[in-house]
Design a protein around this motif. Structure first.
Motif, mmCIF file in Angstrom:
data_model
loop_
_atom_site.group_PDB
_atom_site.id
_atom_site.type_symbol
_atom_site.label_atom_id
_atom_site.label_comp_id
_atom_site.label_asym_id
_atom_site.label_seq_id
_atom_site.Cartn_x
_atom_site.Cartn_y
_atom_site.Cartn_z
ATOM 1 N N TRP A 165 0.800 -1.153 0.044
ATOM 2 C CA TRP A 165 0.092 0.086 -0.029
ATOM 3 C C TRP A 165 1.026 1.212 0.071
ATOM 4 N N ALA A 166 0.748 2.278 -1.052
ATOM 5 C CA ALA A 166 1.452 3.472 -1.059
ATOM 6 C C ALA A 166 0.360 4.532 -0.758
ATOM 7 N N PRO A 167 0.122 4.840 0.537
ATOM 8 C CA PRO A 167 -0.885 6.068 0.573
ATOM 9 C C PRO A 167 -0.610 7.301 0.144
ATOM 10 N N LYS A 168 -1.536 7.871 -0.579
ATOM 11 C CA LYS A 168 -1.311 9.246 -1.283
ATOM 12 C C LYS A 168 -2.406 10.188 -0.980
ATOM 13 N N ASN A 216 -5.744 8.817 2.606
ATOM 14 C CA ASN A 216 -5.173 7.623 2.483
ATOM 15 C C ASN A 216 -3.993 7.801 3.993
ATOM 16 N N TRP A 217 -4.459 6.782 4.818
ATOM 17 C CA TRP A 217 -3.481 6.471 5.726
ATOM 18 C C TRP A 217 -2.250 5.940 5.502
ATOM 19 N N ASN A 218 -1.455 6.208 6.529
ATOM 20 C CA ASN A 218 -0.187 5.651 6.692
ATOM 21 C C ASN A 218 0.333 4.826 7.739
ATOM 22 N N GLU A 219 1.482 4.202 7.932
ATOM 23 C CA GLU A 219 1.837 3.470 9.003
ATOM 24 C C GLU A 219 1.926 4.295 10.238
ATOM 25 N N ASP A 220 2.131 5.644 10.073
ATOM 26 C CA ASP A 220 2.515 6.594 11.337
ATOM 27 C C ASP A 220 1.154 6.877 11.856
ATOM 28 N N ASP A 221 0.005 6.933 11.086
ATOM 29 C CA ASP A 221 -1.266 7.407 11.507
ATOM 30 C C ASP A 221 -1.841 6.337 12.703
ATOM 31 N N ARG A 241 -7.020 6.092 11.347
ATOM 32 C CA ARG A 241 -7.454 5.213 10.208
ATOM 33 C C ARG A 241 -8.761 4.992 9.894
#
Length: 255
Positions: A45-48, A52-57, A62
């Motif tokens: 998954w490449a959030p943009k 889009n959430w990322n691993e730091d959220d 999320r």
């Protein structure tokens, strides 16, 4: 054919495997995958974008963003600027929004209320009753949440240059780095240049395009921002002169 991939967030079916830029999108919640690796049995998954959430959220963020995508799909809400502006506000005001237990227990109602406020901000007339009917929500509860959120987040309908940049800039590009660069430029110029906020937004966008060597004409920008190409050019020149004489440094916003 192999077994179909499913969204790891909501387990919905993934569609458009050969779409624009190789993106794959969840049919149910709308989450975007930029690349899919099936040989290793997992999806990268490449959030943009803001939605889009990322691993730091956090898990809470999320959940809110996933709910936003679901509600947006149900309302046929365009990604730009409405969904992305709603996601931006969620991120910006997360400390206030997440503090309310009422919103946490009724995320869909809270998201619908926030979407309604964003649509009003952009003069996109869509009744709250129609929104609630489309998403099958309690009208009175969503109306109450909208009133509360307006006060909690200091929501106002007065547009700044940044607001116009987000409203019209997305018509020309989905490059979030470019938009953020133009936003940072407007921030650095705040209080140092005056004028019509739409014209300033268009000029900042044109300046950012030129600095990134992107081929977008002043007339194309003018059409998107609903002003003349001459106005776009004159404001870009004003910004360019100010940047050079004052020695401002424009650094791309971090992703």
């Amino acid at each position: 054919m192999g077994e179909p991939l499913n969204c790891p967030e909501c387990h919905g079916a993934l569609v458009f495997p050969n779409g624009l830029k190789g993106e794959i999108i969840c049919e149910r919640c709308g989450l975007v995958i930029s690349q899919a690796r099936t040989s290793q049995g997992f999806t990268e998954w490449a959030p943009k974008w803001f939605s889009n959430w990322n691993e730091d959220d956090s898990d809470t963020l999320r959940e809110w963003l996933t709910t936003l995508r679901t509600v947006s799909c149900q309302l046929d809400l365009p990604n730009f600027p409405y969904r992305e502006e709603t996601a931006r506000i969620i991120r910006l005001k997360s400390d206030v929004l997440f503090r309310s237990q009422r919103f946490g227990k009724n995320k869909r109602e809270a998201i619908a209320a926030l979407v309604y406020l964003v649509l009003r901000k952009y003069n996109e007339i869509r009744s709250l009753k129609e929104i609630c009917e489309r998403v099958s929500l309690n009208y009175h509860l969503v109306m109450k949440y909208a009133w509360t959120m307006r006060k909690m987040t200091n929501f106002h309908r007065t547009f700044s240059a940044k607001d116009y940049l987000r409203k019209y800039g997305w018509k020309l590009t989905s490059n979030d780095e470019l938009i953020q660069t133009a936003e940072q430029l407007l921030t650095s110029l705040h209080g140092k240049i005056s004028g019509n906020p739409i014209s300033l937004a268009a000029g900042a966008f044109y300046f950012a395009c030129k600095s990134k060597k992107m081929k977008v004409s002043k007339d194309e920008i003018g059409e998107a921002f609903r002003i003349s190409g001459r106005t776009v050019y004159s404001n870009e020149r004003r910004i360019s002169r100010l940047m050079s004489t004052k020695g401002f440094n424009l650094v791309c916003a971090a992703q």
